[in-house]
Scaffold this motif. Structure first.
Motif, mmCIF file in Angstrom:
data_model
loop_
_atom_site.group_PDB
_atom_site.id
_atom_site.type_symbol
_atom_site.label_atom_id
_atom_site.label_comp_id
_atom_site.label_asym_id
_atom_site.label_seq_id
_atom_site.Cartn_x
_atom_site.Cartn_y
_atom_site.Cartn_z
ATOM 1 N N GLN A 1 10.970 0.448 53.759
ATOM 2 C CA GLN A 1 11.113 1.893 53.990
ATOM 3 C C GLN A 1 10.545 2.696 52.818
ATOM 4 N N LEU B 1 7.463 5.364 52.901
ATOM 5 C CA LEU B 1 7.587 6.748 52.416
ATOM 6 C C LEU B 1 6.501 7.067 51.399
ATOM 7 N N LYS C 1 3.171 7.427 53.073
ATOM 8 C CA LYS C 1 2.987 8.727 53.719
ATOM 9 C C LYS C 1 2.588 9.797 52.696
ATOM 10 N N TRP D 1 3.695 21.416 59.940
ATOM 11 C CA TRP D 1 5.015 21.565 59.315
ATOM 12 C C TRP D 1 6.065 22.038 60.312
ATOM 13 N N GLN D 2 5.929 21.596 61.546
ATOM 14 C CA GLN D 2 6.951 21.992 62.502
ATOM 15 C C GLN D 2 8.174 21.095 62.338
ATOM 16 N N ILE D 3 9.319 21.605 62.743
ATOM 17 C CA ILE D 3 10.552 20.821 62.618
ATOM 18 C C ILE D 3 10.519 19.660 63.605
ATOM 19 N N LYS D 4 10.795 18.487 63.052
ATOM 20 C CA LYS D 4 10.954 17.341 63.947
ATOM 21 C C LYS D 4 12.434 17.047 63.969
ATOM 22 N N TYR D 5 13.042 17.267 65.068
ATOM 23 C CA TYR D 5 14.485 17.063 65.109
ATOM 24 C C TYR D 5 14.841 15.585 65.072
ATOM 25 N N TRP D 6 16.050 15.362 64.695
ATOM 26 C CA TRP D 6 16.605 14.009 64.542
ATOM 27 C C TRP D 6 16.449 13.210 65.811
#
Lengths: 239, 362
Positions: free
Chosen positions: A143, A147, A150, A233-238
């Motif tokens: 993980q 990260l 990315k 940069w849009q919100i990616k929901y859980w």
């Protein structure tokens, strides 16, 4: 001037009339360099990433090898591959000399260090505390690597562009291992060289223009991907 | 008093640079804010890395939440999951603020629904709502650090490790943010291990304070004790005590120690002492009372009244600092209003009074 004009005119005629020979050369160029860049990406990005992210004995030597590889002359790569796949060479039995496969291998040898080197430099630029932050947040090794990867994603795209640029435009290696055989291993660069040798400057200019359009198109696609990444940069929901 | 959630004993970490961190005994109580102060390079951050198992110790013991976490067989990830760390530089990943906030939960495989209430609370308290869809790169340093702190608090850690998180924020934002943040910590009862080199910050926020210098823990104790009763000169200087006078104990009577500090100059302090022992007297600048003329001194109960001359007047934030020559150098804080009322200037002759109970000897 007339020569250049003739060349440009011929290029457009060849492109828009769908000249079978040129189309074949173009498709082979895309196929050889496309496959080579994908393989180089699969080799170079993980290599650059692993070397850049970890501290181990011999890291400096490996980094020096990668950096040397970045400046490897295509002719040297071509010669090296030719010696391996020559009929009497260690892999001669495979019969790959003067085939697109040999050209792909030569291009992989050229592009992999470029992609690995740029990825390594990009990972090296990332603040090492990102690694610690990821681990402290609960990331396992994989993980954490993901990260950090990315974080280096955009420079990695530049690495791919540089790698692709390095092989699509090279002529020495593909000439040696491909042999510039008409209808079999002739690509845009070797064809252009052939035309110049034959005094067919207009055809050579036409081939170079097609090559430039190809390079531009591919880099445009990669640049657009890179820019899109920056703006996303849009919100990616859980999930 | 609550239980100790963290106990460190004989912890050693040696670096190739020659620096050695050597902590004999350090502890933190549950629900307390423990502040470790020390100058740059004193080993504060190293200690946080060791507690969070981001660095391995050479020897010693760290017992956290009842477990010896330096045990080689321990599942380090499980231990880290009981903690949260915020570094000095804001460490936000290449995704939206919202995703950054939830990253810890995701990595620890915690169901978001269980923390929804906590998330809403933090978003409201720290005013993060408008920042959620944005890239961390578009935020100011203060906003970025706010997100990092919220991300750590969202995890409801058993201990929150803060490595000078407010150090890179401008003064105004810092003070405003500090108020809100430490109010949240108190409200939630979060055990906090806070590192700073700012003693004023430590004075404001801490329950317990430790002072570390050159890798060695010099003193640990309740805030008041460390700030008022330092164990040595290093700690005294670090906690802002400028008046440190060497002397010899002349007399001990009824719990009052008389220390001779010069020609016919004695200082009285409440405490214990042994006749003839060399000691250091420490006086906090805010404990000194300035008196304009000798008549007023007769009505004072204090044993320590020194006649002196002002050598220097300096600005120190809200106060002015006087450097007074009383046969020894005495630092005193005074307001602008008092300076004007008493008509003080350089070379003014004044009297300085200090209660014996405010003086500490070591």
């Amino acid at each position: 001037m007339e020569l250049i004009y003739e060349g440009i005119k011929k290029a457009f005629i060849l492109i828009f009339t769908g000249d079978k020979e040129i189309l074949g050369i173009l498709l082979l160029t895309i196929r050889v360099s496309g496959i080579a860049v994908i393989i180089s990406m699969l080799l170079g990005i993980p290599l650059g990433f692993v070397v850049g992210l970890n501290h181990f004995r011999g890291k400096r030597i490996i980094t020096a090898f990668i950096n040397t590889g970045m400046g490897l002359p295509p002719v040297a790569a071509g010669l090296f591959i030719a010696l391996l796949f020559w009929r009497s060479g260690p892999f001669g039995f495979m019969g790959l000399m003067y085939t697109p496969t040999a050209m792909i291998i030569a291009q992989v040898v050229i592009a992999s260090p470029i992609i690995a080197g740029i990825t390594l430099a990009a990972v090296g630029q990332i603040n090492p505390k990102f690694k610690l932050q990821a681990v402290s947040l609960g990331a396992g090794r994989i993980q954490m690597s993901w990260l950090i990867f990315k974080e280096a994603k955009l420079p990695a795209l530049s690495a791919i562009m540089a790698g692709f640029g390095g092989i699509i435009s090279e002529v020495g290696a593909v000439m040696i291992v491909g042999g510039n055989i008409k209808g079999s291993t002739r690509v845009l660069t070797t064809a252009a060289v052939q035309m110049v040798r034959m005094g067919e400057f207009a055809s050579a200019i036409a081939l170079v223009i097609i090559l430039l359009i190809l390079v531009f198109a591919i880099n445009l696609i990669l640049t657009l991907i890179q820019q899109k990444e920056k703006e996303k940069w849009q919100i990616k929901y859980w999930k | 008093m609550a239980d100790k959630i963290l106990e460190i004993r004989n912890l050693k970490k040696h670096f190739s640079t020659g620096f050695l961190l050597n902590v004999d005994y350090l502890y933190t109580y549950e629900n307390d804010i423990f502040t470790l102060i020390g100058s740059n390079g004193s080993g504060k951050s190293t200690l946080i890395y060791l507690i969070n198992l981001l660095l391995s110790a050479d020897s010693g013991s760290i017992v956290f939440d009842g477990e010896e976490i330096l045990d080689k067989k321990i599942n380090q990830q499980k231990i880290r999951e009981k903690m949260a760390v915020v570094f000095q530089e804001p460490m936000l990943f290449n995704t939206s603020v919202y995703n950054n906030l939830l990253l810890g939960l995701k990595l620890r495989k915690i169901r978001f629904e269980e923390y929804k209430e906590n998330l809403d609370f933090l978003i409201e308290k720290l005013k993060l709502k408008n920042l959620l869809p944005r890239s961390p790169k578009t935020l100011s340093g203060g906003e970025q650090q706010k997100v990092c702190l919220a991300r750590a608090l969202l995890l409801n850690p058993k201990i929150l490790l803060l490595d000078e998180p407010l150090a890179n924020i401008d003064q105004e934002t810092r003070e405003e943010f500090r108020g809100v943040f430490f109010e949240i910590l108190k409200q939630k009862g979060t055990t906090t291990f806070y590192i700073t080199h700012d003693r004023n910050e430590a004075m404001i926020i801490s329950d317990f304070v430790g002072v570390i210098e050159n890798g060695i823990l010099q003193q640990i104790g309740p805030r008041e004790e460390v700030f008022r009763r330092p164990v040595n000169e290093r700690v005294a200087k670090f906690v802002g005590i400028e008046t440190l006078i060497s002397g010899i104990v002349g007399n001990v009577q009824n719990g009052v120690v008389k220390v001779n500090v010069g020609d016919n100059i004695s200082i009285y302090a409440v405490g214990e002492g042994i006749n003839g022992k060399k000691v250091t007297v420490s006086i906090r600048p805010e404990d000194v009372i300035i008196i304009g003329n000798s008549e007023e001194t007769t009505s004072l109960s204090t044993l320590n009244i020194f006649k002196g001359k002002i050598k220097e007047i300096k600005n120190v934030g809200l106060f002015k600092k006087l450097d007074i020559d009383c046969g020894f150098s005495l630092a005193a804080y005074i307001t602008d209003a008092s300076i004007n009322r008493l008509g003080l200037r350089i070379d003014s002759e004044i009297f300085a009074a200090v209660k014996a109970s405010a003086i500490h000897i070591f």
